[in-house]
Design an enzyme around this catalytic site. Structure first.
Site, PDB file in Angstrom:
ATOM      1  N   HIS A 164       0.788  -1.231   0.000  1.00 54.41           N
ATOM      2  CA  HIS A 164       0.000   0.000   0.000  1.00 54.41           C
ATOM      3  C   HIS A 164       0.820   1.282   0.000  1.00 54.41           C
ATOM      4  O   HIS A 164       0.258   2.363   0.150  1.00 54.41           O
ATOM      5  CB  HIS A 164      -0.946   0.040   1.196  1.00 54.41           C
ATOM      6  CG  HIS A 164      -2.018  -0.998   1.160  1.00 54.41           C
ATOM      7  ND1 HIS A 164      -3.267  -0.763   0.648  1.00 54.41           N
ATOM      8  CD2 HIS A 164      -2.023  -2.288   1.554  1.00 54.41           C
ATOM      9  CE1 HIS A 164      -4.006  -1.858   0.749  1.00 54.41           C
ATOM     10  NE2 HIS A 164      -3.266  -2.812   1.291  1.00 54.41           N
ATOM     11  N   LYS A 170     -14.554   8.583  -3.783  1.00 49.86           N
ATOM     12  CA  LYS A 170     -15.763   8.952  -3.036  1.00 49.86           C
ATOM     13  C   LYS A 170     -16.286  10.311  -3.483  1.00 49.86           C
ATOM     14  O   LYS A 170     -17.495  10.506  -3.653  1.00 49.86           O
ATOM     15  CB  LYS A 170     -15.466   8.960  -1.529  1.00 49.86           C
ATOM     16  CG  LYS A 170     -15.127   7.576  -0.991  1.00 49.86           C
ATOM     17  CD  LYS A 170     -14.463   7.613   0.385  1.00 49.86           C
ATOM     18  CE  LYS A 170     -13.811   6.259   0.688  1.00 49.86           C
ATOM     19  NZ  LYS A 170     -12.891   6.308   1.835  1.00 49.86           N
ATOM     20  N   LYS A 194       1.095  14.591   0.542  1.00 50.78           N
ATOM     21  CA  LYS A 194      -0.255  14.875   0.051  1.00 50.78           C
ATOM     22  C   LYS A 194      -0.427  16.353  -0.300  1.00 50.78           C
ATOM     23  O   LYS A 194      -1.405  16.749  -0.906  1.00 50.78           O
ATOM     24  CB  LYS A 194      -1.302  14.444   1.079  1.00 50.78           C
ATOM     25  CG  LYS A 194      -1.352  12.921   1.300  1.00 50.78           C
ATOM     26  CD  LYS A 194      -2.320  12.551   2.404  1.00 50.78           C
ATOM     27  CE  LYS A 194      -2.282  11.080   2.779  1.00 50.78           C
ATOM     28  NZ  LYS A 194      -3.025  10.200   1.853  1.00 50.78           N
ATOM     29  N   THR A 212      -8.461   6.755  -2.136  1.00 48.48           N
ATOM     30  CA  THR A 212      -9.830   6.249  -2.269  1.00 48.48           C
ATOM     31  C   THR A 212     -10.816   7.394  -2.052  1.00 48.48           C
ATOM     32  O   THR A 212     -11.934   7.350  -2.555  1.00 48.48           O
ATOM     33  CB  THR A 212     -10.103   5.118  -1.254  1.00 48.48           C
ATOM     34  OG1 THR A 212      -9.565   5.502   0.017  1.00 48.48           O
ATOM     35  CG2 THR A 212      -9.458   3.827  -1.701  1.00 48.48           C
ATOM     36  N   LYS A 218      -8.119  14.367   4.240  1.00 47.16           N
ATOM     37  CA  LYS A 218      -7.283  13.159   4.247  1.00 47.16           C
ATOM     38  C   LYS A 218      -6.267  13.343   5.356  1.00 47.16           C
ATOM     39  O   LYS A 218      -6.175  14.428   5.922  1.00 47.16           O
ATOM     40  CB  LYS A 218      -6.581  12.980   2.899  1.00 47.16           C
ATOM     41  CG  LYS A 218      -5.941  14.270   2.365  1.00 47.16           C
ATOM     42  CD  LYS A 218      -5.268  14.075   1.017  1.00 47.16           C
ATOM     43  CE  LYS A 218      -6.209  14.101  -0.158  1.00 47.16           C
ATOM     44  NZ  LYS A 218      -6.291  12.879  -0.904  1.00 47.16           N
ATOM     45  N   ARG A 219      -5.469  12.290   5.668  1.00 46.66           N
ATOM     46  CA  ARG A 219      -4.409  12.475   6.636  1.00 46.66           C
ATOM     47  C   ARG A 219      -3.508  13.637   6.215  1.00 46.66           C
ATOM     48  O   ARG A 219      -3.316  13.890   5.024  1.00 46.66           O
ATOM     49  CB  ARG A 219      -3.581  11.190   6.776  1.00 46.66           C
ATOM     50  CG  ARG A 219      -4.293  10.079   7.519  1.00 46.66           C
ATOM     51  CD  ARG A 219      -4.696  10.505   8.911  1.00 46.66           C
ATOM     52  NE  ARG A 219      -3.547  10.618   9.778  1.00 46.66           N
ATOM     53  CZ  ARG A 219      -3.217   9.718  10.702  1.00 46.66           C
ATOM     54  NH1 ARG A 219      -3.937   8.634  10.875  1.00 46.66           N
ATOM     55  NH2 ARG A 219      -2.139   9.898  11.450  1.00 46.66           N
TER      56      ARG A 219
HETATM   57  C1  26V Z   1       3.095   5.282   5.965  1.00 47.38           C
HETATM   58  C2  26V Z   1       4.207   6.068   6.194  1.00 47.38           C
HETATM   59  C3  26V Z   1       5.043   5.794   7.363  1.00 47.38           C
HETATM   60  C4  26V Z   1       6.364   6.507   7.366  1.00 47.38           C
HETATM   61  C5  26V Z   1       6.291   7.900   6.831  1.00 47.38           C
HETATM   62  C6  26V Z   1       5.652   7.991   5.485  1.00 47.38           C
HETATM   63  C7  26V Z   1       4.474   7.125   5.328  1.00 47.38           C
HETATM   64  C8  26V Z   1       3.618   7.340   4.279  1.00 47.38           C
HETATM   65  C9  26V Z   1       2.515   6.557   4.084  1.00 47.38           C
HETATM   66  C10 26V Z   1       2.251   5.524   4.909  1.00 47.38           C
HETATM   67  C11 26V Z   1       1.019   4.740   4.608  1.00 47.38           C
HETATM   68  C12 26V Z   1       1.046   3.282   4.877  1.00 47.38           C
HETATM   69  C13 26V Z   1       0.012   2.474   4.190  1.00 47.38           C
HETATM   70  C14 26V Z   1      -1.232   3.186   3.750  1.00 47.38           C
HETATM   71  O1  26V Z   1      -2.059   3.586   4.548  1.00 47.38           O
HETATM   72  N1  26V Z   1      -1.404   3.316   2.443  1.00 47.38           N
HETATM   73  C15 26V Z   1      -2.592   3.875   1.824  1.00 47.38           C
HETATM   74  O2  26V Z   1      -3.396   2.788   1.380  1.00 47.38           O
HETATM   75  C16 26V Z   1      -4.576   3.189   0.722  1.00 47.38           C
HETATM   76  C17 26V Z   1      -5.371   1.933   0.402  1.00 47.38           C
HETATM   77  O3  26V Z   1      -4.679   1.160  -0.514  1.00 47.38           O
HETATM   78  C18 26V Z   1      -4.241   3.988  -0.522  1.00 47.38           C
HETATM   79  O4  26V Z   1      -5.431   4.433  -1.134  1.00 47.38           O
HETATM   80  C19 26V Z   1      -3.371   5.185  -0.158  1.00 47.38           C
HETATM   81  O5  26V Z   1      -2.953   5.852  -1.339  1.00 47.38           O
HETATM   82  C20 26V Z   1      -2.167   4.728   0.641  1.00 47.38           C
HETATM   83  O6  26V Z   1      -1.416   5.832   1.125  1.00 47.38           O
END
Ligand code: 26V
Length: 819
Positions: free
Chosen positions: A357, A664, A558, A660, A552-553
């Site tokens: 992801h 929406k 982003k 996602t 969003k977060r």
């Molecule tokens: C984690 C981290 C941790 C370290 C710092 C940077 C960073 C950036 C992103 C994440 C996200 C971890 C996994 C996640 O939540 N991915 C999200 O998954 C969604 C469902 O597939 C997708 O729509 C999003 O684009 C994706 O960010």
């Protein structure tokens, strides 16, 4: 009998059942019960039906000895349950008839009493929840496995413009939705030592925690079948250390109890810096081990032996958080069931599949070898053996290619010292699975070109794309009753089960009457949101202005800051009398920052500082408003998305795996302004370039820019509007009490490399925003395009995604509901 009479009778019967439940199960007198009590009674009425459906589904699956899919995820961002449950059970109309206009609280007020189940961080967790809805609706024999966190995603309040976190005690009043399973509990062991005896090993652990099951019934729509979400709670094994209690040392007894229970206390904010904390690894193994034991027990109830496990089950790993499942299954096969390693390994690979992801290198999970050694010594031996045999295979396929070997090894050797070695969890997932999926076409392509390039050489056939989707039952039918009613009248109700039916809207885009109704539905949603925002923040939004939304977060990639730069530029243009043909706008933000992510918190503060300057500047009036809606969660998303005119999807190309929220918004009739990133590209391909605002550098151009020495400072110096906006931030224009508040933030863009290339995309972004204004000034054209957007959103249903997974990944095509 006339339809209306029938409805009246049904509503009266429903009300009678709620009253009866109030009396007998809530202990409240129906005529004086408060809204929360009524909510509880309604939930119990639904719960009773869910229980029956659950039992029937299990009987059916057991009889058929159905192949099952188990979806393992640390996060399930469920949100509220009542509204969805009533719809799925076919009780919603009766409930509305029974409560709306009956003098007491309306059904909406009752629904809004329910706390949000926020057992996830963001996109990944909400995707898991949408998938459960689709798996149930498509009638797959399916289970979700996860953690029953006592505290979910923290609640956010905004104080003096900054984020303040509060614990989310969502279980404080209990929940009507869970079924505790007192008979289902497993020991989960930690620590100690492991010793080989040939093929198997003996693990003498030093601790055991008990995992206790709590089930949530996920109803399908248009079917009586359900899925099960089984969440684990940690507890001290009942019998031990009674001594402390017996001797009256309650403090010690409580401490002891906490040591066990803390495993399932709180959700980790996985999207800040990788935690790498021991408790997090304990959580991961805890829920994985309990789930694997449960799955095998389940299997053995229907089958005599475990040798056919791979024929009967599929296990999906939602990102690497459950990766240790690969080693755990090998342990169970070899040590508990005496299977030969090679037999066990080939079953394992047939059973597991994995979805990645994120491509962000800092987000890829690794654990120190020393920590795994300490907590899970047997698993460390297993990982070493998997790696040894895997590297031998690499050497057979590409003899002498040591760079390849180093890059794909399960162990990152660090600087060579023992203490710096780490286990790469994604690599464990890849070697232990037959399928590895990305979540959008671009992400899947980049995955095999970048982070997993080595593996793509070894196993090209394992890598596939499964573009994400969202459930239209929650994100359209439930969140947007105004538009749903219009769709039902125009194209029928079938879109709930077959989103492709939205294509029938195409011709209606040129139907003036339909356009007016469509715009009226949007306006209603904007009023609904404006009411909420006024109540929560005191800011008045004019529903006739353009609602420009980014929710969003909060993350640098982003690029909420790019949005902010545009807002300041627009503000300056208004002050300089250069924005006379701009459409009045409300720029709406919401989202949480991980509590340790300083820059993200600064971004929230800046948005609020800017909002207070702009909203209080009499020269601006209604032409520009900025608002930050606190405590973004699933329920607030359901309120915000349907009210948006413009959806901001502006991540640096190549960074947002899919997104996602983008789906929406478009589904609810917003136009997208976005980069060529994640699923935005596929949305564009479906709705057509004329019906979306795409801007900025694409992923390839980003790569080139970064390689060729990107110089943000020269852009800052040469673009007067941008220069002005950044100087306002840096000079304290929005923080006169503390002029240097945003100096670091300014530096990160201008002097420290602007890692996410905001300045490179700024010019095109602002120009594109001006094209948005031009279109908004011709409402007929705007409406036409929004309708065409909705019409082309069929492919973005999570039903489509789950169908693909069922057929290509889980070998469950035969179980899919026939349409
Ligand atoms: C984690 C981290 C941790 C370290 C710092 C940077 C960073 C950036 C992103 C994440 C996200 C971890 C996994 C996640 O939540 N991915 C999200 O998954 C969604 C469902 O597939 C997708 O729509 C999003 O684009 C994706 O960010």
């Amino acid at each position: 009998m006339a339809e209306s009479r029938k409805n009246e009778i049904a509503a009266a019967a429903f009300r009678a059942e709620v009253d009866e439940t109030l009396l007998h199960s809530v202990a409240a007198e129906p005529s004086t019960a408060n809204t929360k009590e009524i909510y509880k009674a309604l939930a119990y009425v639904a719960r009773k039906q869910l229980a029956i459906r659950w039992v029937n589904t299990q009987i059916e699956d057991r009889k058929k000895r159905a192949r099952r899919i188990y979806y393992m995820s640390m996060e399930f961002l469920i949100g509220r349950t009542l509204d969805n449950a009533l719809s799925a059970l076919g009780l919603r109309d009766d409930a509305a008839a029974a409560f709306d206009g009956a003098g007491g609280p309306s059904l909406t007020e009752i629904i809004e009493c329910e706390p949000d189940a926020g057992l996830g961080n963001g996109g990944l967790g909400r995707l898991a929840a949408c998938f459960l809805d689709s798996m149930a609706t498509l009638e797959l024999p399916s289970w979700g496995y996860g953690m029953r966190y006592e505290y979910g995603m923290f609640a956010q309040s905004i104080i003096n413009g900054g984020q303040v976190e509060h614990p989310d005690s969502w279980l404080i009043d209990g929940t009507a939705w869970e079924f505790p399973r007192p008979g289902t509990a497993f020991p989960v062991r930690f620590g100690g030592t492991a010793e080989h005896h040939g093929e198997w090993a003996e693990w003498s652990a030093t601790e055991a925690v008990e995992a206790r099951a709590f089930d949530y019934v996920i109803p399908g729509h248009g079917t009586d079948r359900v899925s099960t979400l089984r969440l684990w709670r940690a507890g001290a094994p009942a019998q031990i250390d009674l001594n402390a209690f017996n001797s009256g040392d309650y403090a010690r007894a409580a401490e002891f109890k906490n040591r066990f229970e803390n495993i399932s206390w709180v959700l980790y904010p996985n999207d800040s810096t990788p935690a790498g904390r021991e408790l997090r690894l304990r959580q991961e193994y805890f829920f994985v081990s309990a789930s694997m034991q449960d799955i095998i027990l389940h299997h053995l109830e229907e089958h005599k032996h475990i040798n056919n496990l791979a024929d009967q089950i599929a296990i999906h790993l939602n990102d690497t958080h459950p990766a240790i499942a690969v080693a755990e299954l090998m342990r169970l096969f070899c040590d508990e069931y005496g299977m030969l390693w090679t037999t066990a390994w080939s079953q394992c690979q047939r059973i597991f599949s994995y979805t990645n992801h994120t491509l962000m290198p800092e987000a890829l999970e690794t654990w120190p070898v020393s920590l795994i050694q300490y907590l899970l010594p047997r698993h460390m031996l297993i990982i070493y053996r998997i790696n040894q045999e895997f590297l031998a295979e690499v050497d057979r396929l590409f003899p002498g290619d040591f760079d390849l070997m180093r890059s794909v090894s399960l162990i990152d050797e660090g600087d060579g010292s023992e203490g710096s070695k780490r286990v790469r969890m994604a690599h464990l997932c890849i070697v232990g699975s037959h399928r590895i999926n990305g979540v959008s076409q671009l992400h899947s392509d980049l995955m095999v070109r970048t982070i997993f390039a080595g593996f793509a050489r070894l196993y090209p056939e394992r890598f596939h794309n499964k573009t994400n989707g969202v459930t239209q039952r929650r994100w359209l039918a439930q969140a947007n009753p105004s538009l749903s009613a219009l769709l039902d009248r125009s194209i029928g109700k079938d879109w709930r089960l077959n989103l492709n039916r939205l294509r029938e809207l195409r011709p209606l885009a040129s139907d003036a009457r339909f356009r007016v109704d469509f715009a009226a539905a949007k306006r209603k949603n904007k009023i609904r949101l404006a009411d909420y925002v006024r109540r929560e923040t005191g800011v008045a939004l004019n529903p006739d202005s353009l609602f420009d939304v980014q929710v969003k977060r909060i993350h640098e990639y982003k690029r909420q800051l790019l949005n902010v730069l545009h807002v300041i530029t627009r503000y300056d243009a208004i002050l300089h009398g250069q924005a006379d043909d701009a459409a009045p706008r409300c720029v709406i933000f919401a989202g949480k920052a991980a509590s340790s992510y300083h820059m993200a918190k600064q971004i929230i503060r800046l948005i609020n500082d800017i909002a207070s300057v702009i909203n209080n500047d009499p020269r601006v009036q209604d032409r520009l408003k900025v608002v930050f809606v606190p405590n973004y969660n699933v329920s607030i998303a359901e309120l915000i998305m349907p009210a948006a005119d413009l959806s901001e999807q502006i991540s640096t190309a190549g960074t947002e795996a899919s997104g996602t929220g983008n789906m929406k918004f478009a589904l609810n009739g917003a136009l997208t302004i976005g980069t060529e990133d994640g699923a935005n590209i596929e949305i564009r391909d479906n709705v057509g370039t004329d019906n979306i605002f795409i801007f900025g550098n694409n992923a390839q151009q980003v790569e080139i820019l970064r390689r060729s020495g990107y110089d943000p400072r020269s852009i800052y110096q040469n673009n007067p509007q941008l220069n002005e906006a950044l100087n306002k931030i840096d000079g304290g224009f929005f923080s006169p009490q503390e002029r240097r508040r945003y100096h670091d933030l300014f530096n990160s863009l201008v002097n420290y490399g602007d890692h996410y290339l905001l300045l490179a995309d700024y010019g095109d972004y602002v120009e594109t925003q001006n094209r948005v204004d031009a279109l908004y000034r011709t409402p007929v054209e705007w409406q036409r395009k929004t309708i065409l957007n909705v019409a082309e959103m069929g492919p973005f249903s999570s039903d489509r995604t789950i169908r693909e997974y069922a057929i290509d990944t889980w070998h469950l095509g035969a179980s899919l509901k026939k349409v």
